[in-house]
Design a protein around this motif. Structure first.
Motif, PDB file in Angstrom:
ATOM      1  N   HIS A 208       8.080  -4.094   8.382  1.00 39.79           N
ATOM      2  CA  HIS A 208       6.678  -2.613   7.845  1.00 39.79           C
ATOM      3  C   HIS A 208       6.237  -2.514   9.109  1.00 39.79           C
ATOM      4  O   HIS A 208       5.310  -3.284   9.992  1.00 39.79           O
ATOM      5  CB  HIS A 208       5.513  -3.146   7.284  1.00 39.79           C
ATOM      6  CG  HIS A 208       5.889  -3.546   5.873  1.00 39.79           C
ATOM      7  ND1 HIS A 208       6.508  -5.057   5.120  1.00 39.79           N
ATOM      8  CD2 HIS A 208       5.711  -2.437   4.202  1.00 39.79           C
ATOM      9  CE1 HIS A 208       7.380  -4.689   3.596  1.00 39.79           C
ATOM     10  NE2 HIS A 208       6.125  -3.397   3.242  1.00 39.79           N
TER      11      HIS A 208
ATOM     12  N   ARG B 196       1.260  10.197  16.982  1.00 39.99           N
ATOM     13  CA  ARG B 196       2.478  10.691  16.050  1.00 39.99           C
ATOM     14  C   ARG B 196       3.680   9.521  15.429  1.00 39.99           C
ATOM     15  O   ARG B 196       3.939   9.562  14.034  1.00 39.99           O
ATOM     16  CB  ARG B 196       3.315  12.126  17.158  1.00 39.99           C
ATOM     17  CG  ARG B 196       2.324  13.467  16.813  1.00 39.99           C
ATOM     18  CD  ARG B 196       3.349  13.978  17.131  1.00 39.99           C
ATOM     19  NE  ARG B 196       2.898  15.124  17.357  1.00 39.99           N
ATOM     20  CZ  ARG B 196       3.136  16.662  18.780  1.00 39.99           C
ATOM     21  NH1 ARG B 196       4.819  16.378  18.995  1.00 39.99           N
ATOM     22  NH2 ARG B 196       2.536  17.725  18.019  1.00 39.99           N
TER      23      ARG B 196
ATOM     24  N   THR C 299       1.758   7.441  12.309  1.00 37.51           N
ATOM     25  CA  THR C 299       2.197   8.799  11.739  1.00 37.51           C
ATOM     26  C   THR C 299       3.361   8.449  11.157  1.00 37.51           C
ATOM     27  O   THR C 299       3.978   8.802   9.860  1.00 37.51           O
ATOM     28  CB  THR C 299       1.786  10.466  11.724  1.00 37.51           C
ATOM     29  OG1 THR C 299       0.706  10.614  11.911  1.00 37.51           O
ATOM     30  CG2 THR C 299       2.302  10.946  10.795  1.00 37.51           C
ATOM     31  N   ALA C 300       4.616   8.296  11.540  1.00 34.57           N
ATOM     32  CA  ALA C 300       6.265   8.521  11.887  1.00 34.57           C
ATOM     33  C   ALA C 300       6.363   6.964  11.100  1.00 34.57           C
ATOM     34  O   ALA C 300       6.979   6.409  10.646  1.00 34.57           O
ATOM     35  CB  ALA C 300       6.718   8.669  12.599  1.00 34.57           C
ATOM     36  N   GLN C 301       5.394   6.408  11.887  1.00 35.96           N
ATOM     37  CA  GLN C 301       5.603   3.954  11.435  1.00 35.96           C
ATOM     38  C   GLN C 301       4.641   4.492   9.194  1.00 35.96           C
ATOM     39  O   GLN C 301       5.994   3.910   9.211  1.00 35.96           O
ATOM     40  CB  GLN C 301       4.448   3.655  11.926  1.00 35.96           C
ATOM     41  CG  GLN C 301       5.521   3.417  13.275  1.00 35.96           C
ATOM     42  CD  GLN C 301       4.175   2.359  14.024  1.00 35.96           C
ATOM     43  OE1 GLN C 301       3.581   3.089  14.055  1.00 35.96           O
ATOM     44  NE2 GLN C 301       4.956   1.414  14.700  1.00 35.96           N
ATOM     45  N   GLY C 302       4.006   5.068   9.527  1.00 36.87           N
ATOM     46  CA  GLY C 302       3.544   4.949   8.016  1.00 36.87           C
ATOM     47  C   GLY C 302       3.986   5.588   6.722  1.00 36.87           C
ATOM     48  O   GLY C 302       4.799   4.807   6.071  1.00 36.87           O
ATOM     49  N   TRP C 303       5.140   6.718   7.670  1.00 34.64           N
ATOM     50  CA  TRP C 303       5.798   7.345   6.814  1.00 34.64           C
ATOM     51  C   TRP C 303       6.826   6.754   6.034  1.00 34.64           C
ATOM     52  O   TRP C 303       7.424   6.474   5.140  1.00 34.64           O
ATOM     53  CB  TRP C 303       6.123   8.827   7.323  1.00 34.64           C
ATOM     54  CG  TRP C 303       7.311   9.302   5.941  1.00 34.64           C
ATOM     55  CD1 TRP C 303       6.523  10.697   5.141  1.00 34.64           C
ATOM     56  CD2 TRP C 303       8.391   9.446   6.125  1.00 34.64           C
ATOM     57  NE1 TRP C 303       7.940  10.747   4.414  1.00 34.64           N
ATOM     58  CE2 TRP C 303       9.053   9.886   5.198  1.00 34.64           C
ATOM     59  CE3 TRP C 303       9.553   8.306   7.138  1.00 34.64           C
ATOM     60  CZ2 TRP C 303      10.595   9.987   4.774  1.00 34.64           C
ATOM     61  CZ3 TRP C 303      10.598   8.935   7.051  1.00 34.64           C
ATOM     62  CH2 TRP C 303      10.875   9.689   5.794  1.00 34.64           C
ATOM     63  N   LEU C 304       7.622   6.481   7.490  1.00 37.83           N
ATOM     64  CA  LEU C 304       8.410   5.129   6.667  1.00 37.83           C
ATOM     65  C   LEU C 304       8.290   3.992   6.365  1.00 37.83           C
ATOM     66  O   LEU C 304       9.382   3.838   5.370  1.00 37.83           O
ATOM     67  CB  LEU C 304       8.862   4.235   8.428  1.00 37.83           C
ATOM     68  CG  LEU C 304      10.182   5.592   9.390  1.00 37.83           C
ATOM     69  CD1 LEU C 304       9.854   5.364  11.041  1.00 37.83           C
ATOM     70  CD2 LEU C 304      11.442   5.712   8.607  1.00 37.83           C
ATOM     71  N   ASP C 305       6.982   3.221   6.829  1.00 41.48           N
ATOM     72  CA  ASP C 305       6.755   2.685   5.565  1.00 41.48           C
ATOM     73  C   ASP C 305       6.398   3.003   3.438  1.00 41.48           C
ATOM     74  O   ASP C 305       7.315   2.332   3.281  1.00 41.48           O
ATOM     75  CB  ASP C 305       5.666   1.484   6.222  1.00 41.48           C
ATOM     76  CG  ASP C 305       5.570   0.987   7.269  1.00 41.48           C
ATOM     77  OD1 ASP C 305       6.963   0.438   7.606  1.00 41.48           O
ATOM     78  OD2 ASP C 305       4.343  -0.027   7.415  1.00 41.48           O
ATOM     79  N   ARG C 306       5.796   3.762   3.488  1.00 39.88           N
ATOM     80  CA  ARG C 306       5.720   4.409   2.254  1.00 39.88           C
ATOM     81  C   ARG C 306       6.909   4.681   1.667  1.00 39.88           C
ATOM     82  O   ARG C 306       7.170   4.572   0.497  1.00 39.88           O
ATOM     83  CB  ARG C 306       4.725   5.734   2.427  1.00 39.88           C
ATOM     84  CG  ARG C 306       3.224   5.298   2.984  1.00 39.88           C
ATOM     85  CD  ARG C 306       1.679   6.466   2.780  1.00 39.88           C
ATOM     86  NE  ARG C 306       2.726   7.251   3.152  1.00 39.88           N
ATOM     87  CZ  ARG C 306       2.261   7.404   4.899  1.00 39.88           C
ATOM     88  NH1 ARG C 306       1.368   6.611   5.142  1.00 39.88           N
ATOM     89  NH2 ARG C 306       2.455   8.786   5.292  1.00 39.88           N
ATOM     90  N   SER C 307       7.745   5.443   2.490  1.00 41.34           N
ATOM     91  CA  SER C 307       9.002   5.859   1.870  1.00 41.34           C
ATOM     92  C   SER C 307       9.987   4.684   1.612  1.00 41.34           C
ATOM     93  O   SER C 307      10.982   4.669   0.273  1.00 41.34           O
ATOM     94  CB  SER C 307       9.915   6.602   2.751  1.00 41.34           C
ATOM     95  OG  SER C 307      10.281   6.310   3.937  1.00 41.34           O
TER      96      SER C 307
ATOM     97  N   TRP D  25      12.475   2.110   5.925  1.00 41.44           N
ATOM     98  CA  TRP D  25      12.367   1.148   7.280  1.00 41.44           C
ATOM     99  C   TRP D  25      12.225  -0.546   6.594  1.00 41.44           C
ATOM    100  O   TRP D  25      13.531  -1.250   6.858  1.00 41.44           O
ATOM    101  CB  TRP D  25      11.493   1.180   8.029  1.00 41.44           C
ATOM    102  CG  TRP D  25      11.821   0.796   9.599  1.00 41.44           C
ATOM    103  CD1 TRP D  25      10.832  -1.073   9.726  1.00 41.44           C
ATOM    104  CD2 TRP D  25      12.580   0.261  10.347  1.00 41.44           C
ATOM    105  NE1 TRP D  25      10.989  -1.047  10.806  1.00 41.44           N
ATOM    106  CE2 TRP D  25      12.595  -0.355  11.101  1.00 41.44           C
ATOM    107  CE3 TRP D  25      13.406   1.494  10.076  1.00 41.44           C
ATOM    108  CZ2 TRP D  25      12.750  -0.981  11.907  1.00 41.44           C
ATOM    109  CZ3 TRP D  25      14.337   1.145  11.440  1.00 41.44           C
ATOM    110  CH2 TRP D  25      13.711   0.410  12.718  1.00 41.44           C
TER     111      TRP D  25
END
Length: 212
Positions: free
Chosen positions: A171, A149, A152-160, A163
């Protein structure tokens, strides 16, 4: 269009980072820096020196450091820190993908909590490999992508973009150790661990890689 170092400005992040870093150092980051720099010697280039937190941890075997930092507020703090350090340190503006140094000019390079922020990690690592002599070392200390998880959260923060915008271009979902291994450096030692900076422990890696 090619960027210049003068364009790299994160005034809010830079000030928050400088304000918060003493507490993070006391929580364990200072010890991590000492571990990262164990065995380093000779001429050194440091990528993304920030406000100079590594400077006090360079051993006496280091003869000089060229510290590259494009962010002006952090660079000024680093200049002040360098004046208090026994090892000769020169601060310059510069970019990770165009380091102001000749091929093979350094015995070692240092990348500390910076490879998360560079726009092109492969290009930055290629530049570090270029300026380090054959057989020279890359000493690194970076936060990296987690698992499950958290990843997953790190990937979402980067893509959005959330962050990177608030974190000075950071990143959080990069697998930096794998990127180093893929860039022409052979990892000799690496220690992965969770560092409880905030409410969620963040995976980090400390290690040394050798230019083949």
């Amino acid at each position: 269009m090619t960027r210049s170092a003068d364009e790299v400005r994160h005034p809010v992040f830079a000030r928050l980072y400088a304000m918060s870093s003493p507490a993070v150092e006391r929580k364990g980051a200072a010890a991590h820096r000492t571990e990262m720099l164990e065995g380093i010697a000779g001429r050194v280039i440091e990528l993304g020196a920030g406000n100079g937190l590594n400077f006090a941890h360079y051993p006496a075997a280091v003869t000089e450091v060229l510290a590259v930092e494009p962010e002006p507020y952090l660079r000024e703090r680093a200049i002040a820190e360098a004046a208090r350090t026994a090892v000769p340190i020169t601060l310059v503006a510069g970019l990770a993908d165009a380091l102001p140094a000749e091929d093979g000019a350094f015995d070692a390079a240092v990348a500390s909590l910076v490879l998360c922020t560079v726009p092109d990690q492969a290009a930055a690592l290629a530049e570090l490999r270029r300026v380090v002599r054959p057989g020279g070392a890359l000493h690194f200390y970076e936060h990296v992508v987690g698992t499950g998880r958290l990843a997953t959260a790190q990937g979402w923060l980067d893509r959005s973009g959330i962050w990177p915008r608030i974190g000075g271009g950071c990143h959080s979902a990069r697998d930096t150790a794998a990127a180093i291994a893929a860039s022409g450096f052979a990892i000799e030692r690496a220690r992965r661990f969770d560092f409880p900076i905030g409410p969620v422990p963040i995976p980090h890696v400390i290690g040394v890689a050798r230019r083949a």
